[in-house]
Enzyme design. Structure first.
Site, PDB file in Angstrom:
ATOM      1  NE  ARG A 168      13.744 -15.732 -18.898  1.00 43.51           N
ATOM      2  CZ  ARG A 168      12.800 -15.094 -19.607  1.00 43.51           C
ATOM      3  NH1 ARG A 168      13.152 -14.180 -20.515  1.00 43.51           N
ATOM      4  NH2 ARG A 168      11.527 -15.375 -19.438  1.00 43.51           N
ATOM      5  CG  ASP A 453       6.384 -13.413 -19.542  1.00 47.23           C
ATOM      6  OD1 ASP A 453       6.049 -12.242 -19.829  1.00 47.23           O
ATOM      7  OD2 ASP A 453       7.362 -13.975 -20.065  1.00 47.23           O
TER       8      ASP A 453
END
Length: 539
Positions: A168, A453
């Protein structure tokens, strides 16, 4: 003999890292420079379009499916390319940053896929950007190992037991300040992360029977998906890789993308492998886009917005229906709970919550889902095994019973829950603790038995901003004001100081984290992404 051509890009503002030259070869830098030259101008136009669309949403207070792309949605015949064998069974995916220990543990985890994250689970220090690329190369070459300070050794299992990597890259909005052109322009982080991984590993992966696979974050429209598709076509031609080798799974984690799922798959149809339901960023996107739309869009505490909320059910069920109609995988959201190997009670709660979440997804038609910890892989796998059996997926389950209207996707007012003082304090706690860790280079952080996150930090500070600007009154009669937020933040900072002790507190970035949280939560002008001002403080 003529002199060698100067490098098209320069590394600036940082000391060189050991083995950096293995990643930033002249050939790789030339490739990045080509990507930058061809695609950054369009990236810039699309970022400007985001702002224009946000202004339109603010003016109208609504969203709808695009009339100009109705023919794509209404055409029953088109499909995305068939999944390659390595991405056919995705019943459990583990996520995490690309540090050396995580690389080994994720590949060994028993999950079908590892989302190797250069985005929300990784703070983009130069060491993380380059070190992550090196760790992936080393893993493919089977020359990676790790020994912890306690002396525990980590090494890869046999190749057939390893997870398939889906990398990603960073979102379109972030630049890489350490890589610049001759005129001083920074290269977009998305192109750096994609370009380095693809350039170094595409042929290597093909030789192993796999390919360069990607998760695409923060996508807001089908035009952004079209840009990625054009990047893929160019990159494959440039390196002599067959067209369609690259496969991309798009995170539907913005409210605008939820109205363009068909169109996003269509733009990427030769390279698409699925869509993912990214829940925390999705809620952050709703707040960001409808922040001026009145009390009907005020969200309660983030943990009160479950996936069974009507507007979240509409989003996930539409995602499954859209994916399966087009032959793509539907991948469920993150189970952020962290089991504890020292606390059986915490462990039992985490397992029960993850099991319920994954049972729901599997029964709704998803083909796989995410976990944040290796111990949760068997829990999630059991939920999908119970539904899939030996089948790799359930794309034949078309969910033709699903009918979702434009209004249902943004029916936030259907929630019964309200913001609470506990929710405010939790948002402040998570915001300060996460930002402090991020400023030290950590992107995935365990806070209160959850793996947090950047997406959870974004929703925390966005909720504070929304509640203050909406003048929310909490259950105890207190009003959400800047003064109250500052008071709570001061109390939490003092509590952290007492918890850690003076020396450990002084060694951290707590003051910076406190100040930055208050800035992005209380400034009158809403900051589009927390990571933009945070990046200026990152060393």
């Amino acid at each position: 003999m003529s002199a060698a051509a100067p490098s098209p890009l320069s590394v600036v503002g940082t000391e060189p890292l050991e083995r950096q030259g293995e990643v930033l070869t002249d050939a790789a830098l030339t490739f990045l420079a080509e990507l930058h030259h061809r695609f950054t101008p369009r990236r810039d136009e699309l970022l400007a379009r985001r702002a224009e669309r946000r202004a339109e949403i603010a003016r109208t207070g609504t969203l709808d499916f695009l009339p100009e792309t109705a023919r794509i949605r209404d055409d029953p015949d088109w499909r995305v390319a068939p999944a390659p064998p390595a991405l056919d069974d995705r019943r459990v995916e583990i996520t995490g940053p690309t540090d050396r220990k995580m690389t080994i543990n994720a590949l060994n985890s028993g999950a079908k896929v590892w989302l190797a994250d250069f985005e929300d689970a990784s703070a983009p220090t130069w060491a993380n950007v380059i070190g992550g690329q090196l760790n992936l190369i080393d893993a493919y070459e089977r020359r990676i190992d790790f020994t912890s300070p306690e002396g525990k050794s980590y090494a890869l299992r046999p190749a057939e037991e390893l997870a398939t990597v889906v990398a990603r890259p960073r979102g379109w909005h972030l630049d890489e300040r350490h890589l610049r052109t001759a005129d001083g322009r920074a290269v977009p982080g998305a192109l750096v992360d994609f370009g380095l991984y693809f350039f170094h590993n595409a042929h290597r992966l093909l030789a192993q029977g796999k390919g360069p696979y990607f998760y695409l974050p923060k996508t807001e429209s089908h035009l952004e998906a079209r840009l990625w598709n054009d990047v893929f076509v160019f990159a494959q031609d440039y390196t002599g890789v067959p067209q369609g080798t690259i496969r991309a799974t798009v995170l539907i984690e913005t409210i605008t993308a939820a109205y363009e799922m068909d169109e996003i798959l269509y733009e990427l149809r030769d390279h698409a492998s699925g869509l993912n339901a990214g829940r925390w960023d999705y809620l952050f996107s709703i707040i960001k886009n409808f922040r001026d739309a009145g009390p009907g869009f005020v969200l309660p505490d983030r943990n009160a917005v479950t996936m069974t909320a009507p507007f979240m059910r509409a989003y996930t069920e539409l995602l499954v229906r859209t994916c399966h109609k087009r032959g793509a995988h539907a991948i469920g959201g993150m189970a952020a709970f962290i089991p504890s190997r020292r606390d059986p009670e915490v462990n039992a709660v985490a397992f029960d919550k993850v099991r319920a979440d994954k049972d729901r997804e599997a029964n709704d038609g998803f083909d796989g889902s995410w976990v944040a910890h290796p111990d949760l892989v068997p829990v999630a796998r059991a939920s999908f095994d119970a539904v899939l059996g030996d089948r790799p997926h359930q794309k034949d389950r078309l969910r033709e019973d699903v009918r979702v209207t434009a209004a249902e996707l943004i029916d936030v007012a259907s929630l019964d829950a309200k913001p609470t003082t506990h929710g405010l304090r939790n948002a402040v706690q998570v915001g300060i603790r996460y930002i402090e860790a991020w400023l030290r280079g950590l992107g995935a952080v365990a806070i209160f038995n959850l793996m947090e996150d950047a997406a959870t930090a974004e929703i925390s500070r966005s909720q504070i901003w929304q509640w203050v600007n909406a003048g929310v009154v909490f259950e105890n009669g207190e009003k959400a004001t800047a003064e109250l937020v500052r008071k709570v933040a001061a109390e939490e900072l003092a509590a952290i100081r007492e918890e850690l002790g003076e020396d450990a507190f002084a060694a951290g970035a707590w003051g910076q984290a406190h100040d930055l949280l208050l800035k992005v939560a209380l400034d009158e002008d809403y900051t589009e992404f927390l990571t933009l001002p945070a990046y200026e403080l990152l060393h």
